[in-house]
Design a protein around this motif. Structure first.
Motif, mmCIF file in Angstrom:
data_model
loop_
_atom_site.group_PDB
_atom_site.id
_atom_site.type_symbol
_atom_site.label_atom_id
_atom_site.label_comp_id
_atom_site.label_asym_id
_atom_site.label_seq_id
_atom_site.Cartn_x
_atom_site.Cartn_y
_atom_site.Cartn_z
ATOM 1 N N ARG A 1 49.203 15.050 17.012
ATOM 2 C CA ARG A 1 49.450 16.295 17.751
ATOM 3 C C ARG A 1 48.746 16.214 19.106
ATOM 4 O O ARG A 1 47.669 16.772 19.317
ATOM 5 C CB ARG A 1 48.939 17.487 16.944
ATOM 6 N N LEU B 1 49.404 17.386 22.122
ATOM 7 C CA LEU B 1 49.368 18.474 23.101
ATOM 8 C C LEU B 1 48.041 19.217 23.096
ATOM 9 O O LEU B 1 47.631 19.760 24.131
ATOM 10 C CB LEU B 1 50.512 19.456 22.836
ATOM 11 N N LYS C 1 49.861 20.836 30.947
ATOM 12 C CA LYS C 1 50.957 21.364 30.127
ATOM 13 C C LYS C 1 51.733 22.450 30.843
ATOM 14 O O LYS C 1 52.898 22.704 30.517
ATOM 15 C CB LYS C 1 50.385 21.884 28.806
ATOM 16 N N LEU D 1 64.881 18.193 24.340
ATOM 17 C CA LEU D 1 63.638 17.539 24.750
ATOM 18 C C LEU D 1 62.422 18.396 24.397
ATOM 19 O O LEU D 1 61.410 17.879 23.895
ATOM 20 C CB LEU D 1 63.682 17.265 26.248
ATOM 21 N N SER D 2 62.508 19.686 24.637
ATOM 22 C CA SER D 2 61.401 20.586 24.304
ATOM 23 C C SER D 2 61.161 20.624 22.796
ATOM 24 O O SER D 2 60.005 20.608 22.349
ATOM 25 C CB SER D 2 61.708 21.992 24.824
ATOM 26 N N ILE E 1 59.283 17.461 21.821
ATOM 27 C CA ILE E 1 57.871 17.501 22.207
ATOM 28 C C ILE E 1 57.090 18.438 21.294
ATOM 29 O O ILE E 1 55.968 18.127 20.866
ATOM 30 C CB ILE E 1 57.743 17.927 23.682
ATOM 31 N N LEU E 2 57.664 19.587 20.966
ATOM 32 C CA LEU E 2 56.960 20.555 20.128
ATOM 33 C C LEU E 2 56.809 20.052 18.695
ATOM 34 O O LEU E 2 55.753 20.229 18.075
ATOM 35 C CB LEU E 2 57.712 21.886 20.146
ATOM 36 N N GLY F 1 54.139 17.259 19.113
ATOM 37 C CA GLY F 1 52.879 17.547 19.782
ATOM 38 C C GLY F 1 52.061 18.674 19.220
ATOM 39 O O GLY F 1 50.854 18.737 19.471
ATOM 40 N N ILE G 1 55.715 24.724 25.339
ATOM 41 C CA ILE G 1 54.887 23.506 25.324
ATOM 42 C C ILE G 1 53.432 23.857 25.615
ATOM 43 O O ILE G 1 52.511 23.352 24.964
ATOM 44 C CB ILE G 1 55.435 22.502 26.349
ATOM 45 N N SER H 1 50.078 25.500 22.390
ATOM 46 C CA SER H 1 49.002 24.515 22.243
ATOM 47 C C SER H 1 47.804 24.796 23.140
ATOM 48 O O SER H 1 46.928 23.944 23.266
ATOM 49 C CB SER H 1 49.544 23.113 22.565
ATOM 50 N N PHE I 1 51.172 12.317 31.192
ATOM 51 C CA PHE I 1 52.093 13.303 30.634
ATOM 52 C C PHE I 1 52.910 13.975 31.734
ATOM 53 O O PHE I 1 54.127 14.146 31.592
ATOM 54 C CB PHE I 1 51.291 14.352 29.846
ATOM 55 N N LEU J 1 57.000 13.443 32.063
ATOM 56 C CA LEU J 1 57.912 14.580 31.942
ATOM 57 C C LEU J 1 58.678 14.822 33.238
ATOM 58 O O LEU J 1 59.864 15.178 33.216
ATOM 59 C CB LEU J 1 57.139 15.834 31.528
#
Length: 280
Positions: A28, A30, A38, A64-65, A68-69, A72, A144, A148, A259, A263
């Motif tokens: 994880r 993130l 972020k 994509l989100s 990542i979630l 992450g 994102i 986090s 990161f 992105l």
């Protein structure tokens, strides 16, 4: 924290979004990034998504989100509910926008629904769904950082990296912390009234009487809490000096730069591939 979780601690953990996060595994990632990274990494994509007109680009950013979630952040019931609600909300918004779209400005070659003199064309439905997906993609990109990052870490990052005056940052944080505090005190007041059997009964008048009974003790608790916060800030000489030392640092590391660059590069590749700047 060891030992069983008490009822009071459970209420605090539920209502306080600024509490320290639970330890996460090494996957994880993130949780170990700077809050500003972020926030800044998805920001260009969010700004450009406002101007796109197709459905493929926001759908790609939504996927994509989600990826990542899911990798992450910690998978919880809250995350599952959000991931399920986003496509449902996008569909509802898309249908709503398609009903409001001017039929004279869309492709009328496909008729989806016809009721009397009103006709829903495929072009209107396409524009509405693209709008709903665009909003869902922007919201997913905000998650994102939102899922986090804690409030104290965000304030520390703005003070340490963006040089925001600590008087502004920590005053805003103290004000935001009033919200979960009010929620906790409201829950305690409701439990106390329930134990005493006050304002019982059903119906709108009984509910109104119950809420009026909550106002006075809630305001009294808010005044007491504000006084304690003001005394605590005075005791720590808050605002007496231009700078303050930080016990907990939130550094901006190489992983944060990586990161952001990754992105940004992926976002640029998606926009370059679809090039969604034409009108529908």
């Amino acid at each position: 924290m060891t030992g069983p979780l008490t009822a009071t601690q459970g209420v605090r953990a539920t209502l306080d979004p600024y509490a320290a996060p639970l330890p996460a595994g090494p996957v994880r990632f993130l949780y170990r990034l700077n809050p500003l990274a972020k926030l800044g990494a998805p920001l260009p994509a969010m700004a450009l998504l406002v101007f796109v007109r197709d459905a493929a680009t926001p759908l790609t950013f939504l996927a994509l989100s989600y990826a990542i979630l899911l990798v992450g952040v910690r998978f919880t019931a809250r995350l599952a509910a959000l991931l399920l609600a986003l496509p449902i909300g996008a569909a509802v918004i898309g249908v709503g926008f398609s009903l409001w779209t001017d039929p004279s400005r869309v492709d009328q070659s496909v008729v989806v629904l016809q009721l009397g003199g009103w006709t829903l064309y495929g072009g209107a439905l396409e524009i509405g769904m693209a709008t709903g997906l665009r909003i869902a993609a922007i919201v997913a990109l905000t998650l994102i950082a939102g899922l986090s990052t804690t409030g104290p870490d965000l304030v520390r990052a703005t003070v340490q990296q963006l040089r925001v005056p600590y008087r502004i940052g920590y005053t805003a944080l103290a004000a935001f912390r009033f919200v979960p505090r009010f929620g906790y005190e409201l829950e305690v007041i409701r439990q106390a009234h329930r134990v005493r059997g006050a304002h019982g009964g059903r119906g709108p008048f009984a509910a109104l009487a119950r809420w009026f009974g909550y106002i006075v003790p809630l305001m009294a608790g808010a005044i007491r809490h504000a006084e304690r916060v003001a005394l605590a800030m005075d005791a720590r000489a808050f605002g007496a000096h231009p700078d303050r030392t930080e016990r907990h640092l939130v550094p901006f590391r190489a992983r944060d730069v990586v990161f952001i660059v990754l992105l940004w590069a992926v976002s640029a590749a998606i926009f370059w591939f679809f090039f969604p700047w034409g009108l529908a």
